[in-house]
Design a protein around this motif. Structure first.
Motif, mmCIF file in Angstrom:
data_model
loop_
_atom_site.group_PDB
_atom_site.id
_atom_site.type_symbol
_atom_site.label_atom_id
_atom_site.label_comp_id
_atom_site.label_asym_id
_atom_site.label_seq_id
_atom_site.Cartn_x
_atom_site.Cartn_y
_atom_site.Cartn_z
ATOM 1 N N ALA A 123 51.894 15.197 -20.081
ATOM 2 C CA ALA A 123 53.154 15.373 -20.811
ATOM 3 C C ALA A 123 54.044 16.414 -20.129
ATOM 4 O O ALA A 123 55.268 16.259 -20.071
ATOM 5 N N PHE A 124 53.435 17.477 -19.583
ATOM 6 C CA PHE A 124 54.223 18.457 -18.839
ATOM 7 C C PHE A 124 54.791 17.846 -17.564
ATOM 8 O O PHE A 124 55.911 18.163 -17.155
ATOM 9 N N SER A 125 54.041 16.964 -16.928
ATOM 10 C CA SER A 125 54.561 16.266 -15.751
ATOM 11 C C SER A 125 55.727 15.368 -16.124
ATOM 12 O O SER A 125 56.690 15.241 -15.360
ATOM 13 N N LEU A 126 55.648 14.749 -17.293
ATOM 14 C CA LEU A 126 56.772 13.956 -17.777
ATOM 15 C C LEU A 126 57.998 14.843 -17.988
ATOM 16 O O LEU A 126 59.125 14.438 -17.698
ATOM 17 N N GLY A 127 57.781 16.059 -18.456
ATOM 18 C CA GLY A 127 58.888 17.004 -18.595
ATOM 19 C C GLY A 127 59.530 17.315 -17.252
ATOM 20 O O GLY A 127 60.758 17.413 -17.148
ATOM 21 N N LEU A 128 58.717 17.477 -16.208
ATOM 22 C CA LEU A 128 59.252 17.706 -14.866
ATOM 23 C C LEU A 128 60.098 16.523 -14.410
ATOM 24 O O LEU A 128 61.180 16.702 -13.843
ATOM 25 N N VAL A 129 59.625 15.309 -14.669
ATOM 26 C CA VAL A 129 60.379 14.110 -14.298
ATOM 27 C C VAL A 129 61.718 14.081 -15.028
ATOM 28 O O VAL A 129 62.768 13.811 -14.428
ATOM 29 N N LEU A 130 61.716 14.370 -16.319
ATOM 30 C CA LEU A 130 62.953 14.327 -17.091
ATOM 31 C C LEU A 130 63.935 15.413 -16.653
ATOM 32 O O LEU A 130 65.147 15.189 -16.625
ATOM 33 N N VAL A 131 63.426 16.592 -16.293
ATOM 34 C CA VAL A 131 64.301 17.661 -15.786
ATOM 35 C C VAL A 131 64.931 17.238 -14.468
ATOM 36 O O VAL A 131 66.135 17.416 -14.250
ATOM 37 N N CYS A 132 64.140 16.656 -13.568
ATOM 38 C CA CYS A 132 64.677 16.231 -12.274
ATOM 39 C C CYS A 132 65.715 15.125 -12.445
ATOM 40 O O CYS A 132 66.741 15.115 -11.754
ATOM 41 N N LEU B 9 68.987 16.824 -3.079
ATOM 42 C CA LEU B 9 68.538 15.474 -3.424
ATOM 43 C C LEU B 9 67.084 15.243 -3.013
ATOM 44 O O LEU B 9 66.308 14.632 -3.755
ATOM 45 N N VAL B 10 66.704 15.739 -1.839
ATOM 46 C CA VAL B 10 65.311 15.595 -1.392
ATOM 47 C C VAL B 10 64.386 16.392 -2.306
ATOM 48 O O VAL B 10 63.309 15.912 -2.699
ATOM 49 N N PHE B 11 64.787 17.607 -2.666
ATOM 50 C CA PHE B 11 63.979 18.455 -3.546
ATOM 51 C C PHE B 11 63.790 17.791 -4.918
ATOM 52 O O PHE B 11 62.674 17.738 -5.445
ATOM 53 N N LEU B 12 64.865 17.257 -5.483
ATOM 54 C CA LEU B 12 64.753 16.585 -6.785
ATOM 55 C C LEU B 12 63.943 15.289 -6.672
ATOM 56 O O LEU B 12 63.184 14.943 -7.573
ATOM 57 N N GLY B 13 64.111 14.586 -5.554
ATOM 58 C CA GLY B 13 63.328 13.372 -5.345
ATOM 59 C C GLY B 13 61.838 13.661 -5.242
ATOM 60 O O GLY B 13 61.008 12.946 -5.808
ATOM 61 N N LEU B 14 61.496 14.738 -4.524
ATOM 62 C CA LEU B 14 60.084 15.132 -4.445
ATOM 63 C C LEU B 14 59.561 15.556 -5.812
ATOM 64 O O LEU B 14 58.413 15.272 -6.160
ATOM 65 N N GLY B 15 60.400 16.251 -6.590
ATOM 66 C CA GLY B 15 59.997 16.610 -7.958
ATOM 67 C C GLY B 15 59.740 15.377 -8.807
ATOM 68 O O GLY B 15 58.786 15.345 -9.591
ATOM 69 N N LEU B 16 60.574 14.352 -8.647
ATOM 70 C CA LEU B 16 60.354 13.096 -9.373
ATOM 71 C C LEU B 16 59.047 12.431 -8.964
ATOM 72 O O LEU B 16 58.284 11.956 -9.810
ATOM 73 N N ILE B 17 58.787 12.398 -7.679
ATOM 74 C CA ILE B 17 57.569 11.745 -7.192
ATOM 75 C C ILE B 17 56.327 12.504 -7.657
ATOM 76 O O ILE B 17 55.372 11.903 -8.165
ATOM 77 N N VAL B 18 56.344 13.829 -7.507
ATOM 78 C CA VAL B 18 55.187 14.629 -7.920
ATOM 79 C C VAL B 18 54.985 14.535 -9.430
ATOM 80 O O VAL B 18 53.857 14.369 -9.912
ATOM 81 N N GLY B 19 56.062 14.618 -10.191
ATOM 82 C CA GLY B 19 55.948 14.505 -11.642
ATOM 83 C C GLY B 19 55.469 13.130 -12.080
ATOM 84 O O GLY B 19 54.641 13.007 -12.980
ATOM 85 N N GLY B 20 55.979 12.083 -11.432
ATOM 86 C CA GLY B 20 55.528 10.729 -11.768
ATOM 87 C C GLY B 20 54.062 10.516 -11.453
ATOM 88 O O GLY B 20 53.318 9.904 -12.223
ATOM 89 N N LEU B 21 53.631 11.031 -10.310
ATOM 90 C CA LEU B 21 52.205 10.937 -9.979
ATOM 91 C C LEU B 21 51.364 11.742 -10.962
ATOM 92 O O LEU B 21 50.260 11.333 -11.326
ATOM 93 N N GLY B 22 51.886 12.887 -11.391
ATOM 94 C CA GLY B 22 51.163 13.696 -12.381
ATOM 95 C C GLY B 22 51.027 12.975 -13.712
ATOM 96 O O GLY B 22 49.979 13.043 -14.352
ATOM 97 N N VAL B 23 52.076 12.265 -14.124
ATOM 98 C CA VAL B 23 52.003 11.510 -15.383
ATOM 99 C C VAL B 23 50.929 10.446 -15.296
ATOM 100 O O VAL B 23 50.163 10.232 -16.234
ATOM 101 N N VAL B 24 50.850 9.789 -14.165
ATOM 102 C CA VAL B 24 49.917 8.664 -14.027
ATOM 103 C C VAL B 24 48.498 9.115 -13.710
ATOM 104 O O VAL B 24 47.533 8.582 -14.270
#
Length: 176
Positions: free
Chosen positions: A36-45, A12-27
């Motif tokens: 768009a690749f960061s958005l893909g990371l968010v959707l995978v997580c 859960l922590v690993f997926l949460g960090l992936g969400l945070i990093v991907g969300g920051l990458g999108v923004v």
């Protein structure tokens, strides 16, 4: 999937960090392809968050639909953008950016202060009725899989060929 406590928490922590990093990458990333690749990371997580709760079909469906179709469509749209039009109006900081960062920061601070004070005692993770409902959903998922591999095999494969042809066509057009 019955995971032990530390493995479940680590996942859960690993997926949460992936969400945070991907969300920051999108923004924060200025290149729209990387965004768009960061958005893909968010959707995978997000789809992988369903695996610890034994919702494998939902996780697979979200991977196929959101990452496999929608994110690929977004990447194709970004590839067709004209780069010179996108970067002409580039400025480091605007009033909208300031308002957005203020709103996002206030939401983040309110969540950080609210979540620890919330009583999670009323949240019941698994009950007998939920287990019966999950078993019913598993049976329906198996029925969908059986139909896709028997009755709808030809249309399913034809759609995959059409998607592959459109992918090759988009790559060819973007390469020019």
């Amino acid at each position: 999937m019955d995971l032990t406590g530390p493995i479940h928490d680590f996942l859960l922590v690993f997926l949460g960090l992936g969400l945070i990093v991907g969300g920051l990458g999108v923004v924060l990333l200025t290149n729209p392809i990387f965004s768009a690749f960061s958005l893909g990371l968010v959707l995978v997580c997000i789809s992988l968050f369903h695996i610890p709760s034994n919702s494998h079909f939902v996780a697979a469906a979200q991977l196929l639909i959101y990452v496999g179709a929608i994110n690929v469509l977004i990447i194709f749209a970004v590839m067709f953008m004209n780069d010179s039009e996108y970067y002409n109006d580039f400025s480091l900081w605007t009033v909208g950016d300031g308002v957005t960062s203020l709103v996002c920061t206030s939401i983040f601070v309110s969540l950080i202060t609210t979540i620890p004070d919330t009583s999670w005692y009323g949240v019941i993770w698994t009950t007998r009725s939920n287990q019966i409902l999950e078993q019913d959903l598993i049976n329906k998922g198996q029925q969908i899989g059986i139909h896709l591999s028997t009755d709808f095999f030809l249309p399913f494969e034809l759609i995959s060929i059409i998607v592959l042809v459109s992918l090759i066509g988009a790559i060819t057009m973007a390469h020019r």
